[in-house]
Design a protein around this motif. Structure first.
Motif, PDB file in Angstrom:
ATOM      1  N   MET A 146       0.846  -1.186   0.000  1.00 46.42           N
ATOM      2  CA  MET A 146       0.000   0.000   0.000  1.00 46.42           C
ATOM      3  C   MET A 146       0.885   1.240   0.000  1.00 46.42           C
ATOM      4  N   LEU A 147       0.535   2.211  -0.819  1.00 50.80           N
ATOM      5  CA  LEU A 147       1.172   3.519  -0.751  1.00 50.80           C
ATOM      6  C   LEU A 147       0.141   4.522  -0.255  1.00 50.80           C
ATOM      7  N   ALA A 148       0.602   5.464   0.552  1.00 49.02           N
ATOM      8  CA  ALA A 148      -0.340   6.372   1.188  1.00 49.02           C
ATOM      9  C   ALA A 148       0.285   7.748   1.366  1.00 49.02           C
ATOM     10  N   ASN A 149      -0.565   8.758   1.318  1.00 50.75           N
ATOM     11  CA  ASN A 149      -0.195  10.113   1.723  1.00 50.75           C
ATOM     12  C   ASN A 149      -1.397  10.717   2.439  1.00 50.75           C
ATOM     13  N   ASP A 150      -1.419  12.011   2.598  1.00 51.42           N
ATOM     14  CA  ASP A 150      -2.520  12.641   3.317  1.00 51.42           C
ATOM     15  C   ASP A 150      -3.802  12.699   2.511  1.00 51.42           C
ATOM     16  N   VAL A 151      -3.739  12.359   1.223  1.00 49.43           N
ATOM     17  CA  VAL A 151      -4.911  12.454   0.352  1.00 49.43           C
ATOM     18  C   VAL A 151      -5.582  11.104   0.143  1.00 49.43           C
ATOM     19  N   VAL A 152      -4.788  10.051  -0.066  1.00 49.75           N
ATOM     20  CA  VAL A 152      -5.365   8.770  -0.459  1.00 49.75           C
ATOM     21  C   VAL A 152      -4.447   7.628  -0.040  1.00 49.75           C
ATOM     22  N   ARG A 153      -5.050   6.467   0.212  1.00 49.50           N
ATOM     23  CA  ARG A 153      -4.317   5.221   0.427  1.00 49.50           C
ATOM     24  C   ARG A 153      -4.651   4.295  -0.729  1.00 49.50           C
ATOM     25  N   VAL A 154      -3.625   3.726  -1.377  1.00 46.81           N
ATOM     26  CA  VAL A 154      -3.824   2.851  -2.526  1.00 46.81           C
ATOM     27  C   VAL A 154      -3.127   1.517  -2.270  1.00 46.81           C
ATOM     28  N   ALA A 155      -3.908   0.433  -2.242  1.00 39.71           N
ATOM     29  CA  ALA A 155      -3.362  -0.916  -2.130  1.00 39.71           C
ATOM     30  C   ALA A 155      -3.413  -1.581  -3.501  1.00 39.71           C
ATOM     31  N   LEU A 156      -2.490  -2.501  -3.742  1.00 42.54           N
ATOM     32  CA  LEU A 156      -2.333  -3.095  -5.069  1.00 42.54           C
ATOM     33  C   LEU A 156      -2.581  -4.598  -5.043  1.00 42.54           C
ATOM     34  N   VAL A 157      -3.364  -5.070  -6.018  1.00 48.63           N
ATOM     35  CA  VAL A 157      -3.561  -6.516  -6.180  1.00 48.63           C
ATOM     36  C   VAL A 157      -2.328  -7.132  -6.816  1.00 48.63           C
ATOM     37  N   THR A 158      -1.751  -6.468  -7.817  1.00 48.98           N
ATOM     38  CA  THR A 158      -0.487  -6.895  -8.426  1.00 48.98           C
ATOM     39  C   THR A 158       0.489  -5.732  -8.319  1.00 48.98           C
ATOM     40  N   THR A 159       1.775  -6.049  -8.300  1.00 47.00           N
ATOM     41  CA  THR A 159       2.761  -4.980  -8.092  1.00 47.00           C
ATOM     42  C   THR A 159       3.652  -4.823  -9.327  1.00 47.00           C
ATOM     43  N   HIS A 160       4.828  -5.407  -9.314  1.00 41.33           N
ATOM     44  CA  HIS A 160       5.796  -5.154 -10.380  1.00 41.33           C
ATOM     45  C   HIS A 160       5.718  -6.249 -11.437  1.00 41.33           C
ATOM     46  N   LEU A 161       4.675  -6.155 -12.272  1.00 41.47           N
ATOM     47  CA  LEU A 161       4.470  -7.110 -13.358  1.00 41.47           C
ATOM     48  C   LEU A 161       4.422  -6.361 -14.685  1.00 41.47           C
ATOM     49  N   PRO A 162       4.900  -7.000 -15.769  1.00 39.39           N
ATOM     50  CA  PRO A 162       4.646  -6.424 -17.093  1.00 39.39           C
ATOM     51  C   PRO A 162       3.134  -6.319 -17.317  1.00 39.39           C
ATOM     52  N   LEU A 163       2.726  -5.296 -18.041  1.00 38.31           N
ATOM     53  CA  LEU A 163       1.298  -5.097 -18.248  1.00 38.31           C
ATOM     54  C   LEU A 163       0.644  -6.301 -18.922  1.00 38.31           C
ATOM     55  N   ARG A 164       1.384  -6.975 -19.792  1.00 37.75           N
ATOM     56  CA  ARG A 164       0.849  -8.160 -20.459  1.00 37.75           C
ATOM     57  C   ARG A 164       0.443  -9.250 -19.471  1.00 37.75           C
TER      58      ARG A 164
END
Length: 327
Positions: A146-164
């Motif tokens: 999860m990345l977060a700041n004072d505006v929003v918290r964003v969690a990821l289902v996938t992280t460092h994958l090629p878009l394909r």
């Protein structure tokens, strides 16, 4: 009640991590900071910044700006600013593992980490895909980034994958695991009793009722329906191009994005300097800076310490809440 104790790992010794830790040591704090690092590297960074640095034994009280607890993890080669040496890779990994081990056995309440240079670690003969993966393996836990700041918290289902590869990685199990860990972490780490989570679709317009892809219909919606029946508050699947509108964000405690570049550009645009990277699902809070090693800035005294300051503050706050909830 004893003070919160945080382990601090600077990361790549030739990057900006050591000098950011020196800057952090100048700040007033209501928790104890213990760096797992090479003392000579920290002192060289302090000298470059013309800032005081007094390295203390763990448990020795910090009484003035520049005081910093230390567990020494020597570098085999003294690093030059901006010039990473693969011979120091093992020391970087040892610092991360030793600090995390201290969190696992209860000596520390949380872990704050600086930026690590992945390519240099691998050049040093150590297979390394990232600190998140290293800590998950060490703890034997499934985790969510999860990345977060004072505006929003964003969690990821996938992280460092090629878009394909992203669509194939969006499975019911992966989505459910991400949502469960995110929901539990918002409760335990942020003190949100009934979190509301926005879930983005994978395709443009969240699939446009199947005309632009069926992942929303076949995978995402069934998982959301099942978890809503258990009481989780989940909105979606939502079109990613409108989910981050300020009026909508005010109703959400976090956003779950399907892939890295779906959610993180918005977060970084809204406040990159104070954004932090959290590893959800560990048995302790881990918070990292949301930037790289910035080799070109190392030793010049111009690197912005805001993300590391925010990481330490966030980690201490989460550790304090965990202690309160477990009391």
């Amino acid at each position: 009640m004893p003070a919160i104790r945080l382990a601090l790992v600077p990361g790549e010794p030739a990057g900006v991590g050591p000098e950011l830790c020196v800057r952090l040591a100048q700040q007033p704090r209501d928790h104890e900071l213990i760096a797992f690092a090479d003392p000579d590297t920290l002192q060289a960074a302090a000298a470059a910044l013309a800032l005081p640095l007094r390295l203390l034994e763990p448990g020795q009280a910090a009484t003035r700006p520049g005081d910093l607890g230390l567990v020494a993890v020597p570098n085999p080669v003294h690093p030059a600013f901006g010039r990473p040496d693969p011979r120091n890779a093992a020391a970087v990994i040892a610092a991360l593992r030793d600090a995390a081990a201290g969190c696992l056995d209860g000596r520390f309440d949380g872990l704050v980490t600086g930026p690590v240079h992945k390519a240099v670690i691998n050049e040093g003969g150590i297979p390394y895909s990232g600190t998140t993966e290293l800590l998950a393996e060490q703890a034997g836990r499934e985790v969510v980034m999860m990345l977060a700041n004072d505006v929003v918290r964003v969690a990821l289902v996938t992280t460092h994958l090629p878009l394909r590869a992203v669509a194939d990685a969006i499975t019911p199990d992966a989505l459910e695991r991400t949502l469960r860990i995110t929901d539990a972490s918002l409760r335990a780490g942020f003190g949100i009793a009934a979190p509301v989570i926005a879930v983005l679709g994978l395709n443009p317009h969240a699939g446009e009722a199947g005309h632009l892809g069926r992942e929303e219909i076949d995978i995402i919606e069934p998982v959301l329906t099942r978890l809503r029946a258990e009481g989780m508050q989940l909105a979606g699947p939502l079109p990613a191009d409108t989910a981050f509108l300020p009026a909508k964000l005010r109703g959400f405690d976090a956003v779950v994005a399907m892939y890295h570049d779906q959610g993180l550009p918005v977060l970084k645009f809204s406040g990159f300097e104070t954004a932090v990277n959290l590893t959800l699902g560990l048995p302790y809070p881990r918070v990292a800076v949301d930037h790289g090693t910035a080799l070109e800035l190392a030793g010049k005294g111009i690197a912005d310490p805001s993300s590391l300051f925010a990481a330490a503050q966030t980690c201490a706050r989460m550790a304090r809440l965990r202690r309160t909830l477990s009391a």
